[in-house]
Design an enzyme around this catalytic site. Sequence first.
Site, mmCIF file in Angstrom:
data_model
loop_
_atom_site.group_PDB
_atom_site.id
_atom_site.type_symbol
_atom_site.label_atom_id
_atom_site.label_comp_id
_atom_site.label_asym_id
_atom_site.label_seq_id
_atom_site.Cartn_x
_atom_site.Cartn_y
_atom_site.Cartn_z
ATOM 1 N N HIS A 141 0.836 -1.202 0.000
ATOM 2 C CA HIS A 141 0.000 0.000 0.000
ATOM 3 C C HIS A 141 0.874 1.256 0.000
ATOM 4 C CE1 HIS A 141 0.745 -0.648 4.316
ATOM 5 N NE2 HIS A 141 0.443 0.612 4.524
ATOM 6 N N HIS A 143 1.364 3.906 2.096
ATOM 7 C CA HIS A 143 1.931 4.613 3.248
ATOM 8 C C HIS A 143 3.461 4.629 3.162
ATOM 9 C CE1 HIS A 143 -1.804 4.399 6.066
ATOM 10 N NE2 HIS A 143 -1.764 5.516 5.367
ATOM 11 N N ASP A 145 5.833 4.238 5.269
ATOM 12 C CA ASP A 145 6.620 3.196 5.909
ATOM 13 C C ASP A 145 6.573 1.881 5.141
ATOM 14 O OD1 ASP A 145 3.906 2.963 6.675
ATOM 15 O OD2 ASP A 145 4.429 1.762 8.410
ATOM 16 N N HIS A 146 5.854 1.867 4.021
ATOM 17 C CA HIS A 146 5.814 0.670 3.177
ATOM 18 C C HIS A 146 6.298 0.926 1.748
ATOM 19 C CE1 HIS A 146 3.608 -2.148 5.892
ATOM 20 N NE2 HIS A 146 3.331 -0.991 6.484
ATOM 21 N N HIS A 228 -7.530 -1.445 5.701
ATOM 22 C CA HIS A 228 -6.472 -0.483 6.050
ATOM 23 C C HIS A 228 -6.624 0.840 5.314
ATOM 24 C CE1 HIS A 228 -2.822 0.760 7.925
ATOM 25 N NE2 HIS A 228 -2.246 1.015 6.767
ATOM 26 N N ASP A 249 -0.101 -4.155 6.187
ATOM 27 C CA ASP A 249 -1.019 -3.633 7.207
ATOM 28 C C ASP A 249 -2.437 -4.026 6.813
ATOM 29 O OD1 ASP A 249 1.208 -2.494 8.278
ATOM 30 O OD2 ASP A 249 0.721 -0.439 7.700
ATOM 31 N N HIS A 466 -5.356 -0.973 11.876
ATOM 32 C CA HIS A 466 -4.490 -2.129 12.060
ATOM 33 C C HIS A 466 -5.254 -3.139 12.908
ATOM 34 C CE1 HIS A 466 -0.669 -0.285 10.624
ATOM 35 N NE2 HIS A 466 -1.208 0.835 11.090
ATOM 36 N N HIS A 488 6.496 -5.787 11.969
ATOM 37 C CA HIS A 488 5.777 -4.517 12.097
ATOM 38 C C HIS A 488 5.163 -4.353 13.495
ATOM 39 C CE1 HIS A 488 3.000 -1.199 11.144
ATOM 40 N NE2 HIS A 488 3.654 -1.031 10.019
#
Length: 711
Positions: A141, A143, A145-146, A228, A249, A466, A488
């Site tokens: 996805h 975000h 952090d991904h 998510h 997530d 989450h 994670h």
Amino acid sequence: MLDKSTCLNPNSAKCGIFVPSLISQGSPDLNSESEDVRFAAHVLLLFQIFELKKCAMSTRVMGTNVQVTDADGAERDPSDYLAITPLGAGQEVGRSCIMLEYKTKKIMLDCGIHPGHHGFESLPYIEHVEPSEIDFLLVTHFHLDHCGALPYFLTKTAFKGRCFMTHATKSIYKLLMSDYLKVSNIGSDEMLFSETDLDASMERIETLNFHQVQEISGVKFWCYHAGHVLGACMFMIEIAGVRVLYTGDYSCEEDRHLMKAEIPQVKPHVLISEATYGTYLHDNRVTRETRFTGKVHEIIRRGGRCLIPVFALGRAQELLLILDEFWSQHPELQDVPIYYASSLAKRCMPVYLTFTNAMNDKMRKQMTVRNPFSFRHISNLKSIDHFDDIGPSVVMASPGMMQSGLSRELFESWCGDFKNGVIIAGYSVEGTMARDILAQPEEVTSMNGMKLPLKCSVDYISFSAHVDYRQVSEFVRALQPPHIILVHGEETEMGRLHSALSRQYENNPNYQPKMYMPKNSQKVQLFYPGEKMAKVMGSLAVEKPQVGQKVSGVLLKRNFNYHLLSPKDINRQQACQSAIEFWEASTVNDMYADAVVAALLKSEQEKDGPSAKKASKSILDVNLDVDFGDCMFQLLCDIYGDSNVSAHPEQDQVRVKLGTRTATVSLKSFEVFCEEDLDLKTSIEEGISRLKIAMKNSLRDNAAQTKTAAD
């Protein structure tokens, strides 16, 4: 007897030689008068050339398939170990990046940055891998952090593989990363990539639909809805029959606009799951919405400003729907302005209206009547310069963890007044301002280093999409994977989840999963020899074998698929054409490849008898175009995937289509045409050139050997 492996040891040269192997009760006799057995015997000699280990093999009939297994005491093949290594998100939240290795295949799952660090410190530990060896990269996805390290990884490293994500994720990725470049409060020397790099990364990204099965060099993968955020997915990867589900997530609870995560019907052998909230239990949706609107109302009543730090996309849309509905139901509040300070969200709204298929049924029905994201009581705030800070107001601003940007500026301006309040509505990572103020310190440090008093109220009401402990537990119960790898999540919370799940199944005789919580760069190795299932074909399949019966024939392997045939059913011409895949050019690799082709051609000549020796003078005059065209087509399929390569004999063409790029190869001249992508054109030309050289050298060497024998 032959080794189960039909290719070179993965630790030696990387040439991908495709050869038949045998299943028999004894080794073929080279002096046998049977042409078929003699043909098979030369293939056996080929294995002796490569000095492959010998080990017993057995076969037993299982329905219409044959299961191939190692004999007792056989040495384990290193490629039978499934290795999973977090390069990020190992006992931490941030920079998600998981390496999956099995059967010489290497796959990267997500490539994010850590929101609590800057520059190169925020990257995953990619120095522990060789990017050029990675086959492909899957992104769950949009975000940061991904996917935040994706522009850097695709443009600044030696990675030459393919990258996949869903359509909605790619649409938002470009806008999100461009916004990240603008709002990042760091110097240019710390920036990981530029706008030009971002544009270049977009050209490398391919899209796929939910549930669409892709196959690359024998590796299959497809994705499921993850909840998510819009477009978020979970990936199921299957290699040689072993399935790994990577959740990214996910949320198993439907909210106002997104559907909940799907439960795959196909059960995985290994589950890689987020552990963000450990054993924490979320409030039910009605309870937390009531708490949220009540807290906002309370701050407004005391004459304060209410700051809600949010990510520009994801939970922000959920909170906007809640606030707009609450203001509609309370006329006394409608004089109090609600601002959404995100030009990015406004630019992304067409994406939300386009990909309604990723939303829940209620939202899709509303879309047919009116646009639910056309808010009546919420205004867009372009910047702090356009904000008249007079009287009570509600402001939703990004970023959600207040590392920098407008949410941080407003917080520093308002934190010294007890009438004001901050509501943290999502997960915050260690080392960020949002996380720090949850501990209610007496003062905080501003971006310019000054100490500021913290007098405003701070409340945490989780709208984080989450999974909590209840959702993880139900997900595991439904899938019952033999192995669970937790990522994670911070070490403490992850440890609590690990312990809770272990206790839940410790007395269950039917299901006792093995669980792991590796740190960054710590490898988890699982032994999965896999079932070698061979499909019986041709004359061997005329009469159905009996259970337990031993079957003798030639075992053909392509990628991870096996076919068992009688030697009489094998088209030798076809076998020779299928003998070569793509290998890295080197003296040793070329020697191996030439040996393979020479051995197969020799068996072909011996099959035809003495007449072949007389005809050997003209072997170099044979028209290779037809044979080479078939070989070339097979080569392209193996490199780029069967679904991306198509033959058009009526136009004397083969086409390779990767996303919007198309390369055309002439079957007459073998010239490559591709104006859209010179790299793709060069790659195909190089493969064709190496294949042509290998085939011609093999034919020339074989002709010389045959001529010498005839003389």
